[in-house]
Design a protein around this motif. Structure first.
Motif, short mmCIF file in Angstrom:
data_model
loop_
_atom_site.label_atom_id
_atom_site.label_comp_id
_atom_site.label_asym_id
_atom_site.label_seq_id
_atom_site.Cartn_x
_atom_site.Cartn_y
_atom_site.Cartn_z
N LEU A 145 0.81 -1.21 0.00
CA LEU A 145 0.00 0.00 0.00
C LEU A 145 0.85 1.27 0.00
O LEU A 145 1.96 1.30 0.55
N LYS A 160 -5.81 1.72 0.23
CA LYS A 160 -6.92 0.99 0.84
C LYS A 160 -7.75 1.94 1.67
O LYS A 160 -7.22 2.73 2.46
N TYR A 165 -9.58 -2.07 -1.57
CA TYR A 165 -8.34 -1.67 -2.21
C TYR A 165 -8.67 -0.92 -3.50
O TYR A 165 -9.65 -1.24 -4.19
N GLU A 180 -11.41 -1.23 -8.19
CA GLU A 180 -11.46 -1.49 -6.76
C GLU A 180 -11.69 -2.98 -6.55
O GLU A 180 -12.31 -3.65 -7.38
N THR A 182 -11.48 -6.41 -3.25
CA THR A 182 -11.34 -6.82 -1.85
C THR A 182 -10.45 -8.05 -1.71
O THR A 182 -10.36 -8.61 -0.62
#
Length: 276
Positions: A145, A160, A165, A180, A182
């Motif tokens: 990240l 995130k 994410y 996007e 998960t």
């Protein structure tokens, strides 16, 4: 739904298709080399949707279309093929579902109709996506990240917010959402349902737009959106040409994307008078 054939892939034919002559060991260098050649060679395209041919996710059909017929496809075809290649090479690959967000505001919820790959290499997770249109990253992205990650094209990052994410691209100093997710897996039945929506639902943007894209050399990109051919160099400078006829469209598809369609191809694109 018809029973699918057993997954397999002709690796030598795939390597010839993308012009890849590098190593075949399941390493990060191999992964990045394959991604770069794939996105520069096999175009993202939704033409069969507009030609009324339908989209099959059968592995044999995908191999025939993208490799032997030298066509392109959209995410389920592109990343479905790429996953078969990686698995055959010994990579640890997981299909991941996502929502495409490119040029969509955050207050809009797009359908979960995107597929990409999570690849495990030496204890680290990498994300590979060769099928997100004109913004397909040309290298794998580490699942890390808030770190700018260089690619042969635009810089990328993962952020995130809550449980979600976001894959983002930096263009002109601004970070923009690509998709996007998960990290939820996307089994074949979910891909079949999403593919049916994407290729047949009247509100699917693949039913109302011509979308063809390929990464170019030196960080450039080539994109066709309806009758707008956009040639963008590595500095982000764009040259836009407007197409005025089906004959011109067919010539552009052949010249810039390697897609050969017959002169009598009939596109079902409401409101596109220039195609008549």
């Amino acid at each position: 739904m018809p029973r699918m054939s057993e997954p397999s892939i002709d690796l030598d034919a795939y390597f010839r298709r993308i012009g890849y002559t590098g190593p075949r060991e399941p390493t990060l260098a191999t992964l990045n080399g394959l991604i770069l050649r794939h996105v520069q060679t096999i175009p993202f395209e939704n033409l069969d949707v507009l030609l009324g041919r339908g989209i099959s996710l059968d592995p044999a059909a995908i191999e025939r279309k993208l490799i032997h017929e030298r066509r392109g496809g959209y995410c389920f075809e592109q990343n479905g093929l790429f996953q078969l290649v990686l698995q055959a090479l010994g990579f640890d690959v997981t299909p991941i579902s996502a929502r495409a967000r490119w040029q969509r505001p955050r207050d809009f919820t797009p359908p979960r109709t995107h597929l990409f790959s999570r690849v495990e290499i030496d204890g680290a997770s990498w994300l590979a996506d060769v099928g997100v249109g004109g913004m397909s990253p040309s290298y794998a992205l580490r699942l890390e990240l808030d770190t700018e990650q260089p690619t042969p094209h635009e810089p990328r990052r993962l952020i995130k917010e809550g449980a979600i994410y976001y894959h983002q691209v930096r263009l002109g100093g601004e970070w923009q959402d690509i998709c996007e997710f998960t990290l939820e897996t996307m089994p074949m039945i979910d891909r079949e349902v999403a593919n049916w929506f994407t290729s047949t639902h009247p509100k699917s943007h693949f039913k109302s737009n011509i979308l063809v894209a390929r990464a170019g050399p030196d960080g450039g990109r080539v994109t066709l959106l309806d009758n707008r051919l956009i040639l963008r160099d590595g500095r982000g400078q764009a040259n836009i040409r407007l197409l005025t006829s089906k004959q011109e469209l067919l010539a552009v598809l052949a010249e810039h994307f390697g897609v050969q369609l017959p002169a009598d191809a009939q596109f079902h694109l409401p409101g596109a008078a220039w195609l008549l």
